[in-house]
Structure formats: structure tokens, C-alpha cells
Design an enzyme around this catalytic site. Structure first.
Site, PDB file in Angstrom:
ATOM      1  N   SER A 186       0.831  -1.180  -0.078  1.00 30.71           N
ATOM      2  CA  SER A 186       0.047  -0.008   0.170  1.00 30.71           C
ATOM      3  C   SER A 186       0.866   1.136   0.093  1.00 30.71           C
ATOM      4  O   SER A 186       0.335   2.264  -0.202  1.00 30.71           O
ATOM      5  CB  SER A 186      -0.836   0.212   1.160  1.00 30.71           C
ATOM      6  OG  SER A 186      -0.135  -0.060   2.455  1.00 30.71           O
ATOM      7  N   LYS A 187       2.117   1.295   0.169  1.00 28.43           N
ATOM      8  CA  LYS A 187       2.956   2.417   0.281  1.00 28.43           C
ATOM      9  C   LYS A 187       3.024   2.949  -1.363  1.00 28.43           C
ATOM     10  O   LYS A 187       2.822   2.489  -2.364  1.00 28.43           O
ATOM     11  CB  LYS A 187       4.369   1.891   0.806  1.00 28.43           C
ATOM     12  CG  LYS A 187       4.456   1.272   1.934  1.00 28.43           C
ATOM     13  CD  LYS A 187       3.825   2.144   3.144  1.00 28.43           C
ATOM     14  CE  LYS A 187       3.881   1.437   4.426  1.00 28.43           C
ATOM     15  NZ  LYS A 187       3.117   2.118   5.679  1.00 28.43           N
TER      16      LYS A 187
END
Length: 367
Positions: A186-187
Site C-alpha cells: 500500500s505504500k
């Protein structure tokens, strides 16, 4: 149909030929641990951040742990940091027997307040670990200046959420003694599992980190120091190399989408994150603060809009850490933020129509 909170499927569809080809090359050569893609990625990331050394590791948490191990953190040593962050920030300090010393955040950025650091320094202070929360870098010049005045205390930027962000024309991860980031999916720059990286200009620290990540080996079966199994595997490096091909475009999109959110939400009864003039924010999460958060979250859920809370309880109130930390100052802003923060859908592939849908639902929820 609900919107995706982070649209990894759309990202993969855009990058599928490159990612598939890079992963296939790894499958063909079979060097799953420390294969050639590891060095290739490290060289690319060091160039991107303007640092001398990049050391890929197994996760963002491992990056922080190895950074502290390279600095020889000992039981009882103190690390000044923020309580308003993910648990990994304090977790690695406690795992090594250290003491997290918390100071409060700036209420408008949710980042560590540099003006509170100096009073928290003691003879036991071994490091300062600011967290570049939500994708905006802390005021690293101010923090580095304080560290320098006190004998050159090492500064570790926990940049798990800010890879790609800029501060006074310099990149996140290249602003302190250490920069540590995460490639959790998700970064802003993510892999398809766990992964992370360390950045430094210090040759000795870089060598220590390279040894620590392979069980402390300076050469095969020569264990020079205590280490961990902390390597980033070759397949995950291949994924990140594939994603790097459009990363500049993704950062530009994140900045544009974040600006559009800021403009569209300006008239609503909520608190937006302040972005300082000398830096940007890559919006790892697009986070606002609202009253009646539970009701707002439920209303958005009913409208098909996913949300997340980053983070609902500061670390000095967490059962695992409340007896293992020290609050150097009262933490009213950290506690207030924990009660009010809420993150909205955000990714480089979020369309204007989807964003309009989020804003309309939020406007109705706050009415």
C-alpha cells in the site's frame, strides 16, 4: 460497488508487461535470494534519493531495526520519537531493550514537533526517530540542527510512508543519518509482499547494515556481529524495479490528487492536513480529521466509500508499550488526532469521477 481504498489492480494492469517480464527473469535464473535484481534496485534507489548507499531489507520494520542495531542501541538507551505512528516505530526500540521517549506532534501536520525535542534529550539519548507521516517529511533541518548541538545524535527518518516526497529540494530518505522506508504493497512505492530499504551516506553504517541483514556475516560463515535474517528477496526487488518505471508519474498524480482533495474539502467542516511550503506530501494516506468519526465512517461505508484509521490509539496508550516507554511531555495533540483522523481512498489511479464520489459522500456524511 465500493471504491477500492488503494487501487493496486489498476496499477498492475498498467505495469503488467514489465512486472511479469521482470518476475519471469527471476524465475528463469533462479537466484531467489540476493539475485542480480537486488543490486540493480539498490543502485536505482540510491540514485533516486541522492544517497551513497541503499541496503534493501525484508520490511520497513526490519529497516528500522537494522538501523538501530548498526548504531549499537543498548538496553536502557533512549530514542526520541512520536507516539502517533504505527507500532513498528516503537516496537524495534523495545525489541532491542531501548526506551521510546515520546514527544507530541504538530496539530496541523501530525508530524513530530521539533520544538519539543531538545527538552526530551538526556544522557541516555541514542537516537532521534522522526516519522514522515502520511507522506510529508518532518522538519528535518530543525531536527538535524538539534541533534548536532547535542554531540551529533544520530537521526533516523522513519520514511515508511514518504518515499518519493521532497523537502527543500531533497528527497525523503536522504535527510538524516539513516533513512528507512517500506515497500509494503500500500505504500507509494510498494512490492507484492514485504520489503524495505535503508539509506545512508555513512560507509561504516552501510557496511554494518549489510552484515546485519545476513545474520551478521562479513563473509560466508564469518559472523562479525549479531544479525538477523533481513534480506529482501529477489522477486520483490523485481516488482519494485517494474514499478519504478512509472513512479515519477505516480508521484505527480498523487500530488495532483492530493491538491484536488484539499481544494474540494476546503469548505467542509473538517480539518485538513497542512503541507508546509518548503516540502510536498505524497499522500501515502489522504487523512483528514473529523468530529463524530464513527458516524461519518458508517455513512461513508453505506455509500460504498472505504475508509481507514491511521491511527486510533497513540503508542503510549497501547498495552504493549505503556509500561515500556516514557512520555517526555504531555501528548494532547497525539491523543486528539487519534480520536479524529480518518483516511480516504487514495492512489495514483484514482479518477476524478471517483474522487468526486468520495467528496460528495463525505459532504453528505458531514451535513
Amino acid at each position: 460497488m465500493s471504491l477500492p481504498f488503494i487501487d493496486l489492480k489498476a496499477q498492475y494492469a498498467a505495469l503488467k508487461p514489465s512486472i511479469d517480464a521482470r518476475m519471469q527473469r527471476v524465475l528463469d535464473h533462479g537466484q531467489y535470494i540476493m539475485g542480480p535484481e537486488v543490486k540493480e534496485l539498490e543502485e536505482a534507489l540510491a540514485a533516486y534519493t541522492g544517497t551513497r548507499h541503499c541496503i534493501t531489507v525484508a520490511s520497513g520494520t526490519e529497516a528500522l531495526l537494522i538501523a538501530l542495531m548498526a548504531l549499537d542501541l543498548q538496553p536502557g538507551d533512549e530514542v526520541i520519537t512520536t507516539a502517533f505512528t504505527f507500532a513498528a516505530t516503537a516496537e524495534v526500540i523495545v525489541l532491542l531493550g531501548g526506551v521510546p521517549v515520546f514527544v507530541d506532534i504538530e496539530p496541523d501536520t501530525c508530524n513530530l514537533d521539533p520544538s519539543l525535542i531538545e527538552a526530551a534529550i538526556t544522557p541516555r539519548t541514542k537516537a532521534i526517530m522522526p516519522v514522515s507521516l502520511y507522506g510529508q517529511v518532518c522538519d528535518m533541518d530543525a531536527i538535524n540542527a538539534i541533534a548536532a548541538r547535542h554531540g551529533g545524535i544520530p537521526v533516523i527518518e522513519d520514511a515508511a510512508q514518504s518515499f518519493g516526497a521532497s523537502y527543500q529540494g531533497r528527497k525523503s530518505c536522504g535527510l538524516g543519518t539513516w533513512g528507512a522506508t517500506s515497500f509494503f504493497p500500500s505504500k507509494p512505492l510498494g512490492c507484492y509482499g514485504d520489503g524495505g530499504a535503508l539509506f545512508t551516506d555513512d560507509d561504516a553504517l552501510a557496511q554494518a547494515a549489510r552484515e546485519i541483514r545476513v545474520h551478521g556475516q562479513s563473509q560466508r560463515y564469518t559472523h562479525t556481529r549479531v544479525g538477523v535474517g533481513g534480506r529482501m528477496d529477489t522477486l520483490q526487488c523485481a516488482v519494485v524495479l517494474g514499478k519504478l518505471e512509472r513512479f515519477d508519474w505516480e508521484i505527480a498524480r498523487r500530488l495532483a490528487i492530493g491538491d484536488r482533495y484539499q481544494q474540494q474539502l476546503a469548505a467542509l467542516p473538517l480539518q485538513r492536513l497542512a503541507v508546509r511550503e518548503d516540502r510536498d506530501c505524497v499522500w501515502a494516506q489522504f487523512t483528514v480529521q473529523v468530529d463524530r468519526r464513527e458516524a461519518v465512517v458508517e455513512a461513508l461505508k453505506a455509500a460504498g466509500i472505504p475508509t481507514a484509521i491511521h491511527y486510533p490509539r497513540p503508542l503510549h496508550r497501547q498495552p504493549a508499550y505503556e509500561q515500556r516507554c516514557r512520555a517526555a511531555t504531555p501528548l494532547p495533540h497525539s491523543e486528539a488526532a487519534a480520536r479524529r483522523v480518518m483516511s480516504l481512498p487514495m492512489s495514483a489511479d484514482l479518477s476524478e469521477a471517483q474522487q468526486d464520489q468520495v467528496v460528495a459522500a463525505l459532504r453528505a456524511a458531514l451535513a
